[in-house]
Design an enzyme around this catalytic site. Structure first.
Site, PDB file in Angstrom:
ATOM      1  N   LYS A  58       0.868  -1.162  -0.235  1.00 20.26           N
ATOM      2  CA  LYS A  58      -0.169   0.426   0.117  1.00 20.26           C
ATOM      3  C   LYS A  58       0.616   1.075  -0.228  1.00 20.26           C
ATOM      4  O   LYS A  58       0.480   2.460  -0.906  1.00 20.26           O
ATOM      5  CB  LYS A  58      -1.067   0.214   1.199  1.00 20.26           C
ATOM      6  CG  LYS A  58      -2.073  -1.040   1.473  1.00 20.26           C
ATOM      7  CD  LYS A  58      -3.296  -1.008   1.836  1.00 20.26           C
ATOM      8  CE  LYS A  58      -4.822  -1.461   1.822  1.00 20.26           C
ATOM      9  NZ  LYS A  58      -4.267  -2.838   2.009  1.00 20.26           N
ATOM     10  N   GLU A 105     -10.151   7.498   4.481  1.00 18.49           N
ATOM     11  CA  GLU A 105     -11.073   6.229   4.833  1.00 18.49           C
ATOM     12  C   GLU A 105     -10.453   5.757   4.995  1.00 18.49           C
ATOM     13  O   GLU A 105     -10.036   5.013   4.500  1.00 18.49           O
ATOM     14  CB  GLU A 105     -12.882   6.297   4.243  1.00 18.49           C
ATOM     15  CG  GLU A 105     -12.187   4.608   3.251  1.00 18.49           C
ATOM     16  CD  GLU A 105     -11.655   4.953   1.887  1.00 18.49           C
ATOM     17  OE1 GLU A 105     -12.255   6.862   1.504  1.00 18.49           O
ATOM     18  OE2 GLU A 105     -10.801   4.645   1.690  1.00 18.49           O
ATOM     19  N   SER A 124       1.484  -9.579  -1.626  1.00 18.71           N
ATOM     20  CA  SER A 124       0.766  -8.147  -0.863  1.00 18.71           C
ATOM     21  C   SER A 124       2.064  -7.980   0.574  1.00 18.71           C
ATOM     22  O   SER A 124       2.450  -7.160   0.273  1.00 18.71           O
ATOM     23  CB  SER A 124       0.406  -8.012  -1.296  1.00 18.71           C
ATOM     24  OG  SER A 124      -1.518  -8.785  -0.492  1.00 18.71           O
TER      25      SER A 124
END
Ligand SMILES: *Cc1c(COP(=O)(O)O)cnc(C)c1O
Length: 401
Positions: A94, A116, A383
């Site tokens: 991310k 958010e 990931s």
């Protein structure tokens, strides 16, 4: 898949064929148009690219390695390789798009990042980027999720972010999105909204994909250097779809590479609310201002979803994935909660790598592929790392001998 794929998709209006676009109130549209314009002019400049490269190398720890799984491959057949996004600073992919979004914010003269978060992973990555650039950070989070994800709430606060509890409706991700957009519209001059995946209105699906492309660009080079060939199969888990787009993008035009996106099959594919297999079982629809495959209830509202991996439970998916499904370029498949837990222990014990539960879905499918086609190579995008999931796994599943 001919022609200049990245110039054609999305088109000027942000469409990937019929998916994507931007269906939002006019006032918000004006702000999105400004971000789109800034993105095209700033992010292609030499200065921006050089700065982002330097951050990736010296701060994030890129390039992340590609690793050959010796013992896992021996056990199941095939040749299984991992792209180690778990070794990124903060432990997941991310940060690739958060650093890009925050750098763009800096160039645009913004002072505050707003977003958010559901489980808190995006919030932590964005709070990290904000601290790095000296920007303020405001994260909207449902009260229910705040209770559930206490360590991530603490991480965001330690990093200097403000966490705004959202107390209306179901008090989870959907309400947090509305709340973040509202806050953004109150001060669009000083703030910028930073989405957490390849979803939302244009330009986010394109922007986040482009910032994540570094995964695929590196992995392709590394894999070829290690083996002298392209991988036969690419596998990644799909929630919103950012880590998957990151690695898929480098191989879309190599027809000999088979590509698999793995969705959470959850407890059961037969019961709505027990899974989050948006593309395997959903239909085209609208969610959060864009078109994509969606899981809906009888009233056309986003359906309740479930996965043991909180990063994968979203009833929509990136518009580019929706297009790639219809084009038959990517196969979307599922791995169940049970298969995910088995893969979590398999990888931990055979390689000494504890995967995030999200990533364990991709590992689970790779194991199936390896058993089916033992002569082929498989490149899995790992990931994230699984430290964040340890308490949950230990409390809810019996540890194998
Ligand atoms: C958030 C997250 C995902 C899911 O998001 P995508 O946008 O689908 O990549 C997958 N893996 C990890 C480790 C995550 O934190």
């Amino acid at each position: 898949m001919q022609g200049n794929y990245f110039k054609n998709y999305p088109n000027k209006e942000g469409f990937f064929k019929e998916y994507g676009g931007s269906f939002i109130p006019e006032q918000l549209q004006k702000e999105m148009d400004k971000i789109t314009k800034a993105y095209y002019s700033i992010s292609k400049s030499h200065k921006f690219i050089a700065e982002l490269r330097s951050i990736r190398k010296h701060y994030q720890g890129r390039p992340t390695p590609v690793y050959f799984c010796n013992r896992l491959s021996e056990r199941y057949g095939g040749r299984i390789y991992l792209k180690r996004e778990d070794l990124n600073h903060t432990g997941a992919h991310k940060l690739n798009h958060c650093m890009g979004e925050a750098l763009l914010a800096k160039y645009m003269g913004k002072k505050r990042l707003i977003a958010e978060t559901g489980a808190g992973q995006h919030g932590v990555a964005l709070a990290t980027a904000a601290a790095y650039f000296g920007l303020e950070c405001e994260i909207h989070m449902g009260e229910v999720d705040i209770q559930k994800e206490y360590p991530n709430v603490m991480r965001m606060k330690v990093l200097g972010a403000t966490v705004i509890p959202v107390t209306h409706g179901l008090k989870t991700l959907k309400e947090a999105v509305d709340s973040a957009f509202e806050a953004y519209l109150k001060d669009p001059i000083n703030s910028i909204y930073c989405i957490g995946s390849v979803v939302g209105p244009h330009p986010f699906p394109m922007m986040v994909r482009d910032f994540q492309r570094v995964i695929g660009i590196e992995a392709k080079d590394q894999f070829q250097e290690m083996t002298g060939e392209l991988p036969d199969n690419i596998v990644a888990c799909v929630g919103g779809g950012s880590n998957a787009m990151g690695i898929f993008s480098a191989f879309l035009q190599d027809d000999e590479c088979k590509i698999f996106g793995v969705e959470p099959g959850g407890k059961s594919l037969d019961i709505i609310g027990d899974h989050a297999a948006t593309m395997s079982l959903g239909t085209p629809g609208m969610i959060h201002g864009f078109k994509c495959y969606t899981l809906q209830d009888e009233k056309g509202e986003p359906a309740p979803v479930h996965s043991i991996a909180s990063g994968l439970d979203y009833p929509g998916v990136g518009p580019e994935h929706s297009m790639l499904k219809d084009m038959d370029r990517v196969s979307y498949v599922t791995a169940s909660d049970k298969e995910c837990i088995d893969a979590f222990y398999d990888l931990s014990r055979s390689e000494g790598i504890i995967p995030a539960l999200e990533s364990a879905h991709a590992v689970a499918y790779a194991i199936k592929l390896a058993q089916r086609s033992p002569q082929e190579s498989i490149l899995v995008n790992l990931s994230g790392r699984g430290d964040k999931d340890l308490d949950y796994v230990i409390d809810n599943f019996e540890m194998p001998k």
